[in-house]
Design a protein around this motif. Structure first.
Motif, short mmCIF file in Angstrom:
data_model
loop_
_atom_site.label_atom_id
_atom_site.label_comp_id
_atom_site.label_asym_id
_atom_site.label_seq_id
_atom_site.Cartn_x
_atom_site.Cartn_y
_atom_site.Cartn_z
N THR A 84 26.83 20.52 34.68
CA THR A 84 26.66 19.09 34.63
C THR A 84 25.31 18.72 35.20
OG1 THR A 84 27.58 16.98 35.36
CG2 THR A 84 27.77 18.81 36.88
N SER A 85 24.91 17.47 35.00
CA SER A 85 23.63 17.01 35.51
C SER A 85 23.71 16.60 36.97
CB SER A 85 23.14 15.82 34.68
OG SER A 85 24.11 14.78 34.69
N ALA A 86 24.91 16.63 37.57
CA ALA A 86 25.02 16.30 38.99
C ALA A 86 24.26 17.32 39.83
CB ALA A 86 26.49 16.27 39.40
N PRO A 87 23.71 16.93 41.00
CA PRO A 87 22.80 17.82 41.74
C PRO A 87 23.46 19.05 42.33
CG PRO A 87 23.29 15.83 43.00
CD PRO A 87 23.83 15.61 41.63
N THR A 88 24.77 19.03 42.55
CA THR A 88 25.42 20.18 43.19
C THR A 88 26.06 21.11 42.18
OG1 THR A 88 27.42 18.85 43.44
CG2 THR A 88 25.89 18.91 45.30
N SER A 89 25.78 20.97 40.92
CA SER A 89 26.40 21.81 39.89
C SER A 89 25.35 22.73 39.31
CB SER A 89 27.02 20.92 38.81
OG SER A 89 28.17 20.28 39.31
N PRO A 90 25.72 23.77 38.58
CA PRO A 90 27.07 24.04 38.09
C PRO A 90 28.05 24.53 39.15
CG PRO A 90 25.60 25.80 37.44
CD PRO A 90 24.75 24.75 38.07
N THR A 91 29.32 24.36 38.83
CA THR A 91 30.41 24.75 39.71
C THR A 91 31.13 25.95 39.10
OG1 THR A 91 30.73 22.47 40.42
CG2 THR A 91 32.55 23.99 40.81
N TYR A 92 31.45 26.92 39.96
CA TYR A 92 32.17 28.11 39.51
C TYR A 92 33.49 28.17 40.26
CZ TYR A 92 33.47 32.99 38.76
OH TYR A 92 34.15 34.14 38.44
N ILE A 93 34.59 28.32 39.53
CA ILE A 93 35.92 28.41 40.13
C ILE A 93 36.57 29.70 39.64
CG2 ILE A 93 38.18 27.32 40.38
CD1 ILE A 93 36.86 24.66 39.66
N TYR A 94 36.97 30.52 40.59
CA TYR A 94 37.71 31.75 40.29
C TYR A 94 39.02 31.72 41.04
CZ TYR A 94 39.33 36.54 40.83
OH TYR A 94 40.12 37.66 40.86
N ASP A 95 40.10 32.02 40.37
CA ASP A 95 41.42 31.90 40.97
C ASP A 95 42.32 33.00 40.40
OD1 ASP A 95 43.65 31.02 42.27
OD2 ASP A 95 43.89 29.18 41.14
N TYR A 96 42.81 33.88 41.26
CA TYR A 96 43.71 34.95 40.82
C TYR A 96 45.06 34.78 41.51
CZ TYR A 96 45.84 39.53 40.19
OH TYR A 96 46.72 40.54 39.88
N ASN A 97 46.13 34.70 40.70
CA ASN A 97 47.48 34.52 41.23
C ASN A 97 48.35 35.72 40.88
OD1 ASN A 97 48.09 31.41 42.10
ND2 ASN A 97 46.44 31.54 40.60
N ASP A 98 49.04 36.24 41.88
CA ASP A 98 50.02 37.30 41.71
C ASP A 98 51.37 36.72 42.13
OD1 ASP A 98 50.42 39.81 40.77
OD2 ASP A 98 49.76 40.86 42.57
N LYS A 99 52.27 36.51 41.15
CA LYS A 99 53.52 35.81 41.42
C LYS A 99 54.71 36.73 41.18
CE LYS A 99 51.54 31.41 39.87
NZ LYS A 99 51.72 30.23 38.98
N PHE A 100 55.69 36.64 42.08
CA PHE A 100 56.91 37.44 41.98
C PHE A 100 58.13 36.52 42.12
CE2 PHE A 100 53.54 40.00 43.74
CZ PHE A 100 53.62 41.21 43.06
N THR A 101 59.07 36.68 41.21
CA THR A 101 60.31 35.92 41.27
C THR A 101 61.49 36.88 41.15
OG1 THR A 101 59.27 34.02 40.19
CG2 THR A 101 61.66 34.07 40.24
N THR A 102 62.41 36.77 42.07
CA THR A 102 63.65 37.56 42.01
C THR A 102 64.83 36.60 42.13
OG1 THR A 102 63.56 37.97 44.39
CG2 THR A 102 62.64 39.67 42.95
N GLY A 103 65.94 36.98 41.55
CA GLY A 103 67.11 36.13 41.63
C GLY A 103 68.38 36.86 41.30
N VAL A 104 69.47 36.36 41.82
CA VAL A 104 70.80 36.84 41.45
C VAL A 104 71.63 35.61 41.09
CG1 VAL A 104 70.76 38.94 42.81
CG2 VAL A 104 71.52 36.81 43.87
N PHE A 105 72.54 35.75 40.14
CA PHE A 105 73.28 34.58 39.69
C PHE A 105 74.65 34.99 39.16
CE2 PHE A 105 70.62 36.15 36.23
CZ PHE A 105 71.50 36.25 35.17
#
Length: 581
Positions: free
Chosen positions: A231-252
């Protein structure tokens, strides 16, 4: 007993192979905007215990909007291919069902224009048939799915079932954030998503007064988005990195008991445990003002763990052969998570109470369903800018309620069919104090840094913080209804000609929790469609028109900043032919 769904779950089941049957179908269509669809399936029995099913589809159409900008983007075009191979092996009491499916989808990017009265509205031409981008845009998606169900029936009728799944999906998107030629503001987004699941069930024999299911569930998700914002804003460009490791367990477990010939009790209980580990960062001035890697303004590393018990109790009473009444109470759950190292959000839960009546009247010529519901949400989750780091995070609202009435009717009189449905919904979201990102510099499209007196590495959000909520949930119209009717004309050679007309109405809605009438209000709209079908033996030919009156209306706003809006598709029409063999 859907896992991690507060408001319910929808199950889509594909057609499985059939033993001892050779056959299939082919379908093709062509319409305006060079819309072409082709699909078909073939069932092949290889032996008395083994069958395969092959299915595929192709769909494309030209853009509905013309890009007036220098890149002439083909926004909202469609080019999609999908293929599926299924195998069924059933030697005696063992059954193995496997699917392999892949899909590619290219849309040329999304079509949107600035919302009148917002940051970049001067660049909008208020024409739903055109956009004006000053940057190239695209959207690519690829997916692969594999799953296997193994069922084994024991001598006493108890079934052991295993469900194994694998899903791999990749996205590549580039957006013109402003939706206009006012300034250059581009976001490039890549996302990889992997999921592994395993479920095991023990299922009782069916047909008795007591039926039950016991089971366990495990899911592992890996999600890794990467976003680069120019963008033309003075503090850009912006870089975003996001890694998610998700675990779900259940009994029913689920238990259905016929208490009497007319009264049945259905009950279920599920315990779920969820864990997410997250790493990542937000860096501003990436590759420019603050060096090749920029300056980190937010650490996204964190973890969250939660568990909840959910379940359902349902009573069904069969008054007579034609009338059934029901009532149930259920609790749903959506896990919490991590927005950044300093911001986590709590799980969302809901209590759902419903009751209704289903009937068959006039010697099966009229069917009706009517029901009422009340849903009470706790820690309702929604997205907003987090002042601690300047990026979008998930917040919790203390509570939200939704209640209403809905009904359906289907009538069949000789060769005339009629169907209709309606819903009245009242919703309310508790007040919440958040950033109104619509008015942030850049329209809230990129990270501005953490809260502080404004400098090149941070930003003062105080003037943009206000009270939102206190009104209805977003995209929750008070009234919706639809109806359709058709009549079958009998022609020579046992052929049938069926004209049909449909109408669907959606009431007015809000698109932003600040409820500003000039920018956040979506007007009500109604859409007509028509269909003319000719059936002869295994053949059918259809002529169709969608959005018959070419009604153009705003369908929604871009959730990431609220400054851009999407328009409905124009009138589309064409012809479709199908043959079964």
């Amino acid at each position: 007993m859907g896992s991690n769904s507060t408001g319910g779950a929808v199950f889509v089941t594909s057609v499985k192979p059939e033993l001892g049957k050779l056959g299939g179908y082919l379908q093709g269509s062509y319409g305006n905007y060079n819309a072409t669809t082709d699909q078909g399936a073939l069932n092949v029995p290889l032996t008395s215990t083994l069958a395969l099913r092959f299915a595929g589809s192709y769909a494309r159409h030209d853009p509905y909007q013309t890009d007036l900008g220098p890149y002439h983007n083909q926004v909202d075009q469609l080019d999609e291919q999908e293929g599926r191979i299924s195998a069924l092996w059933k030697p005696g009491d063992l059954q193995v069902l496997t699917h392999l499916e892949w899909i590619t989808r290219n849309t040329g990017g999304y079509a949107y224009t600035p919302v009148p009265g917002t940051t970049y509205a001067t660049g909008s031409n208020s024409n739903p048939d055109t956009v004006d981008y000053n940057t190239p845009v695209f959207n690519h998606e690829k997916g692969f799915l594999a799953d296997t169900e193994v069922r084994y029936t024991l001598p006493d009728g108890i079934v052991l079932r295993s469900l194994t799944g694998y899903y791999n999906k990749r996205f590549g998107n580039q957006y013109d954030i402003t939706g206009s030629d006012v300034i250059t503001d581009t976001q490039n987004q890549k996302l990889n998503s992997l999921q592994y699941t395993e479920e095991f069930n023990i299922i009782s024999p069916t047909g008795g007064n007591v039926n039950w299911i016991l089971g366990g569930y495990y899911a592992h998700n890996k999600i890794s988005p990467r976003i680069l914002n120019y963008t033309s804003a003075p503090t850009s460009p912006t870089y975003i990195y996001d890694y998610n490791d998700k675990f779900t367990t259940g009994v029913f477990g689920q238990l259905n008991v016929k208490l009497t010939d007319k009264l049945e009790l259905q009950s279920g209980l599920r315990w779920s445990h969820y864990t997410v580990y997250q790493t990542g960062e937000v860096a501003i001035g990436y590759g420019g003002l603050f060096g090749p890697n920029g300056r980190e303004v937010s650490n996204l590393t964190g973890s969250e763990h939660d568990s909840r018990m959910t379940g359902k109790v349902d009573l069904n009473y069969q008054i007579d052969h034609d009338n059934l009444v029901y009532a149930f109470a259920a609790r749903g759950y959506k896990p919490g998570g991590v927005s950044s190292a300093v911001l986590t959000f709590a799980p969302e839960t809901v209590w759902d109470y419903e009751a209704g009546w289903k009937s068959t009247l006039l010697d099966n010529h009229l069917r009706t369903q009517v029901g009422g519901f009340y849903m009470n949400y706790s820690n309702f989750q929604f997205d907003s800018v987090d002042p601690s780091d300047g990026i979008s995070g998930v917040y919790n609202v203390t509570h939200s309620t939704i209640y209403g009435v809905e009904g359906q009717v289907q009538a069949k009189i000789d060769r005339f069919d009629f169907d209709s449905g309606f819903a009245y919904v009242h919703s309310h979201l508790a007040p919440v104090t958040i950033v109104n990102e619509r008015y942030l510099p850049g329209g809230g499209s990129s990270a501005l840094g953490p809260q502080c007196p404004a400098t090149p590495t941070c930003f003062n959000y105080t003037p943009y913080i206000g009270t939102a909520g206190g009104g209805p949930n977003l995209y929750s119209p008070t009234w919706t209804f639809n109806f359709g009717a058709d009549y079958r004309f009998r022609l020579p050679h046992d052929s049938v000609l069926t004209p049909r007309v449909n109408y669907a109405y959606v009431g007015s809605q809000w698109a932003n929790y600040f409820y500003v009438t000039t920018t956040d209000y979506l007007r009500a709209h109604g859409v007509w469609s028509a269909l003319l079908t000719y059936d002869l033996d295994r053949w059918s030919v259809e002529g169709y028109v969608n959005n018959l009156t070419n009604n153009r209306y705003v369908t929604g706003q871009w959730a990431s900043n609220g400054n851009d809006e999407f328009w409905s598709a124009p009138r589309t029409y064409g012809v479709r032919a199908t043959v079964h063999f």
